[in-house]
Design an enzyme around this catalytic site. Structure first.
Site, short mmCIF file in Angstrom:
data_model
loop_
_atom_site.label_atom_id
_atom_site.label_comp_id
_atom_site.label_asym_id
_atom_site.label_seq_id
_atom_site.Cartn_x
_atom_site.Cartn_y
_atom_site.Cartn_z
N GLY A 157 0.86 -1.20 0.00
CA GLY A 157 0.00 0.00 0.00
C GLY A 157 0.89 1.23 0.00
NE ARG A 158 -2.21 5.38 2.73
CZ ARG A 158 -3.51 5.13 2.80
NH1 ARG A 158 -4.33 5.67 1.93
NH2 ARG A 158 -4.00 4.37 3.76
CB ILE A 159 3.85 2.39 4.43
CG1 ILE A 159 2.96 3.41 5.16
CG2 ILE A 159 5.24 2.33 5.09
CD1 ILE A 159 2.59 3.04 6.59
NE ARG A 238 -1.01 -1.83 14.81
CZ ARG A 238 -0.64 -0.61 14.43
NH1 ARG A 238 0.61 -0.33 14.10
NH2 ARG A 238 -1.54 0.36 14.40
CD GLU A 267 4.17 -2.37 20.04
OE1 GLU A 267 3.54 -1.34 20.34
OE2 GLU A 267 4.39 -2.71 18.87
CG HIS A 286 4.54 1.19 17.78
ND1 HIS A 286 3.55 0.25 17.97
CD2 HIS A 286 4.24 1.80 16.60
CE1 HIS A 286 2.69 0.31 16.96
NE2 HIS A 286 3.10 1.25 16.12
CB ALA A 288 7.63 3.75 12.24
#
Ligand code: DGY
Length: 325
Positions: A157-159, A238, A267, A286, A288
């Site tokens: 997708g976008r990332i 994730r 986490e 976490h 990013a």
């Protein structure tokens, strides 16, 4: 006319909070840590909106506690696996997220993890600080090379696409696996392959897929057995997409060269987690999407979703638009 009551589960950046407090009667969770389950259950009854973080599990019990007046849940994240969206949709509760604004920040960070793992940057820093480094040497901390290698993107997708753009600067060959894309999808010179081919042929495997029942532990012992022995795994998606025990074995037995994670299961990892004993693993907390501009934009987007839902308008970024049909 009374303002709509909302519960905001943590302080987001001020721009978003101002929009919310101007329009709503805002109950803002004061802690730096997420509200506990009992706190959520205490704060949601009677609210019309919830602004949640990915650390808040919004399931049937919480939706029941909120009651029939709940119109909107605005998640301060692009991912929304913390929310029972199927149930929210059944109850015509709009669910919003923050896509787009964090694409580049996340890809920048994923790429920096990739470089750091390839060139053992964190391990090197540790050696210098601890006095372990004595002198320049021909075979100290040798890493893997990046230029001209193959990057495999799980999720395109976008990332994932932003990663492919960055990879082109290193003249990397890009493979991607994404079953959600239409059959006629194509993107530059990147090549669509099946999952096993991607694992077999990639020097770097970077994860950009949402967490779903299908992607839970997608990277497991079998997946590691297919990867190259000098491969590097990067996860900014994730934590549960990777089976932690299989990852531990793969890194410990040098089945793969290294891994770099921004996300883990759970986490944070417990301090006695065996993963934390591995030199060939980088773990970030976490972060990013965490640059100032991005988090500011996310706060405005999340506030705008919340306010639109309270007004009964379609959310600018809605994950369950079918509720309007
Ligand atoms: C997200 O948005 O889903 C990230 O994990 C946090 O920004």
């Amino acid at each position: 006319m009374p303002k709509p009551r909302v519960f905001v589960t943590r302080a987001i950046l001020p721009e978003g909070l101002k929009l919310i407090s101007d329009f709503c009667e805002m109950d803002l969770w004061p802690g730096d840590l997420p509200p506990q389950r009992a706190d959520l259950l205490k704060h949601v009854p009677g609210v019309e909106g919830i602004l949640s973080l990915l650390t808040d599990r919004l399931d049937g019990e919480i939706l029941d506690a909120a009651g029939a007046g709940l119109k909107v849940i605005s998640n301060y994240a692009v991912g929304y696996d913390n929310i029972d969206v199927a149930l929210a949709s059944a109850r015509k509760i709009a669910v919003g997220n923050t896509p787009g604004v964090l694409t580049d920040a996340t890809a920048d960070f994923a790429f920096s993890l990739l470089l750091a793992a390839a060139r053992r940057v964190v391990e090197a820093d540790r050696q210098v600080r601890s006095g372990q480094w004595k002198t320049w040497g021909p075979s100290i901390l040798l890493g893997t090379s990046l230029y001209g290698t193959t990057l495999g993107l799980v999720g395109f997708g976008r990332i994932g696409q932003a990663m492919a753009k960055r990879a082109s600067g290193f003249e990397m060959r890009v493979l991607y696996y994404d079953p959600s894309l239409p059959d006629d999808f194509s993107w530059g010179t990147a090549k669509r392959v099946d999952f096993e081919t991607l694992l077999r042929e990639s020097d770097f495997v970077s994860l950009h897929t949402p967490l779903t029942a299908e992607t839970y532990h997608l990277i497991n012992q079998h997946a590691f057995s297919l990867m190259k022995t000098d491969a590097i795994l990067v996860n900014t998606a994730r934590g549960p997409v990777v089976d932690s025990q299989a990852l531990y074995r793969a890194l410990k037995d040098k089945r793969i060269f290294a891994a770099a994670l921004d996300v883990t299961e759970p986490e944070p990892l417990p301090v006695d987690s065996p993963l934390l004993s591995l030199e060939n693993l980088i773990i970030a907390p976490h972060i990013a999407s965490g640059n100032q501009v991005t988090r500011r934009k996310m706060s405005i987007m999340a506030a705008e979703n919340l306010i639109a839902g309270l007004k009964g308008e379609p959310l600018p970024n809605c994950v369950n638009p079918q509720i309007y049909e």
